[in-house]
Write an enzyme that holds these catalytic residues in place. Structure first.
Site, PDB file in Angstrom:
ATOM      1  N   PRO A  11      18.790  99.610 -30.643  1.00  0.00           N
ATOM      2  CA  PRO A  11      19.908  99.731 -31.461  1.00  0.00           C
ATOM      3  C   PRO A  11      20.143  98.789 -32.367  1.00  0.00           C
ATOM      4  CG  PRO A  11      20.492  99.861 -29.259  1.00  0.00           C
ATOM      5  CD  PRO A  11      18.807  99.698 -29.237  1.00  0.00           C
ATOM      6  N   TYR A  24      23.045  86.799 -36.035  1.00  0.00           N
ATOM      7  CA  TYR A  24      21.652  87.102 -36.287  1.00  0.00           C
ATOM      8  C   TYR A  24      20.795  86.897 -37.505  1.00  0.00           C
ATOM      9  CZ  TYR A  24      23.375  90.377 -32.668  1.00  0.00           C
ATOM     10  OH  TYR A  24      23.777  90.732 -31.520  1.00  0.00           O
ATOM     11  N   ALA A  79      21.241  96.024 -27.106  1.00  0.00           N
ATOM     12  CA  ALA A  79      22.332  96.473 -26.439  1.00  0.00           C
ATOM     13  C   ALA A  79      21.761  97.202 -25.024  1.00  0.00           C
ATOM     14  CB  ALA A  79      23.455  97.092 -26.753  1.00  0.00           C
ATOM     15  N   HIS A  82      21.271  95.185 -21.701  1.00  0.00           N
ATOM     16  CA  HIS A  82      22.126  95.251 -20.663  1.00  0.00           C
ATOM     17  C   HIS A  82      22.873  96.115 -20.149  1.00  0.00           C
ATOM     18  CE1 HIS A  82      21.970  91.415 -23.292  1.00  0.00           C
ATOM     19  NE2 HIS A  82      22.473  91.973 -24.215  1.00  0.00           N
ATOM     20  N   ASP A  89      13.052 100.857 -15.750  1.00  0.00           N
ATOM     21  CA  ASP A  89      11.821 101.842 -14.969  1.00  0.00           C
ATOM     22  C   ASP A  89      10.706 102.149 -15.755  1.00  0.00           C
ATOM     23  OD1 ASP A  89      13.658 101.971 -12.624  1.00  0.00           O
ATOM     24  OD2 ASP A  89      14.320 104.108 -13.195  1.00  0.00           O
ATOM     25  N   GLU A 100      10.197  90.156 -23.278  1.00  0.00           N
ATOM     26  CA  GLU A 100      11.821  90.515 -23.732  1.00  0.00           C
ATOM     27  C   GLU A 100      11.915  89.296 -24.863  1.00  0.00           C
ATOM     28  OE1 GLU A 100      14.556  89.967 -20.648  1.00  0.00           O
ATOM     29  OE2 GLU A 100      16.153  90.335 -22.027  1.00  0.00           O
ATOM     30  N   HIS A 102      14.789  88.101 -27.997  1.00  0.00           N
ATOM     31  CA  HIS A 102      16.180  88.185 -28.423  1.00  0.00           C
ATOM     32  C   HIS A 102      16.205  87.326 -29.665  1.00  0.00           C
ATOM     33  CE1 HIS A 102      17.486  90.948 -25.455  1.00  0.00           C
ATOM     34  NE2 HIS A 102      17.102  90.063 -24.778  1.00  0.00           N
ATOM     35  N   LEU A 103      16.780  87.455 -30.483  1.00  0.00           N
ATOM     36  CA  LEU A 103      17.212  86.694 -31.765  1.00  0.00           C
ATOM     37  C   LEU A 103      18.256  85.735 -31.206  1.00  0.00           C
ATOM     38  CD1 LEU A 103      17.711  89.665 -34.183  1.00  0.00           C
ATOM     39  CD2 LEU A 103      16.203  87.779 -34.771  1.00  0.00           C
ATOM     40  N   SER A 104      19.523  86.006 -30.790  1.00  0.00           N
ATOM     41  CA  SER A 104      20.425  85.216 -30.578  1.00  0.00           C
ATOM     42  C   SER A 104      20.179  84.945 -28.653  1.00  0.00           C
ATOM     43  CB  SER A 104      21.869  85.745 -30.122  1.00  0.00           C
ATOM     44  OG  SER A 104      21.818  86.881 -29.467  1.00  0.00           O
TER      45      SER A 104
HETATM   46  C1  DQA Z   1      20.098  90.829 -29.344  1.00  0.00           C
HETATM   47  C2  DQA Z   1      21.395  90.439 -28.150  1.00  0.00           C
HETATM   48  C3  DQA Z   1      22.009  91.852 -27.648  1.00  0.00           C
HETATM   49  O1  DQA Z   1      22.831  91.160 -26.538  1.00  0.00           O
HETATM   50  C4  DQA Z   1      22.453  92.679 -28.707  1.00  0.00           C
HETATM   51  O2  DQA Z   1      23.315  93.484 -28.111  1.00  0.00           O
HETATM   52  C5  DQA Z   1      21.747  92.693 -29.829  1.00  0.00           C
HETATM   53  C6  DQA Z   1      20.703  91.970 -30.217  1.00  0.00           C
HETATM   54  C7  DQA Z   1      19.504  89.746 -30.003  1.00  0.00           C
HETATM   55  O3  DQA Z   1      18.121  90.141 -30.359  1.00  0.00           O
HETATM   56  O4  DQA Z   1      20.049  88.635 -30.233  1.00  0.00           O
HETATM   57  O5  DQA Z   1      21.620  93.810 -30.221  1.00  0.00           O
HETATM   58  O6  DQA Z   1      18.964  91.735 -28.660  1.00  0.00           O
END
Ligand code: DQA
Length: 144
Positions: A11, A24, A79, A82, A89, A100, A102-104
């Protein structure tokens, strides 16, 4: 036939480029897709890039990745990372390895971002490198 890598995005990632650019960056998801596509060609991989704001779509696409015999999935569940036991599952229900992304770096942000359900099933996590996180994850997927 080249190996397929699913790149699944959760999302609000459709708003990359304008969404909180101080966190981001200014690249759009299309920019990231183009960057991944270029590297995938070099690595002899095929990218299947998707984005949805709906949890169930991500669950369905994880199942699809397994059905398509994908080599790996790169998953930025945003999101849902989390909150979603359904995604955990789904990751555990398939044998396709999930990385996994993540940008941040969520662990350096608010407390509620410190826990990752996705991380309990993923084989690896790449975070905190901006769009490069996806490239690093793609390189890792190529080596699996
Ligand atoms: C994210 C980090 C998540 O905490 C956040 O809800 C996002 C982006 C990232 O790519 O840094 O939507 O997944």
């Amino acid at each position: 036939m080249t190996d397929i890598i699913y790149v699944l995005n959760g999302p609000n990632l459709n708003l990359l480029g304008t969404r909180e650019p101080e966190i981001y960056g200014s690249d759009t998801l299309d920019d990231i897709a183009a960057m991944l596509q270029d590297r995938a060609v070099e690595l002899g991989l095929t990218i299947e890039m998707r984005q949805s704001n709906h949890e169930g779509h991500l669950v369905d696409w994880l199942h699809e990745a397994q059905g398509s015999d994908a080599k790996a999935v790169l998953l930025n569940a945003a999101a849902y990372t989390h909150t979603s036991i359904a995604l955990l599952d789904a990751i555990k229900a398939i044998t396709t390895p999930v990385i996994e992304v993540h940008l941040s770096d969520p662990e350096t942000r608010e407390d509620f971002r410190h826990h990752s359900w996705v991380g309990l099933g993923a084989v690896q996590c790449v975070k905190g490198h901006g769009p490069q996180s996806y490239l690093i994850a793609l390189e890792a997927a190529a080596k699996l």
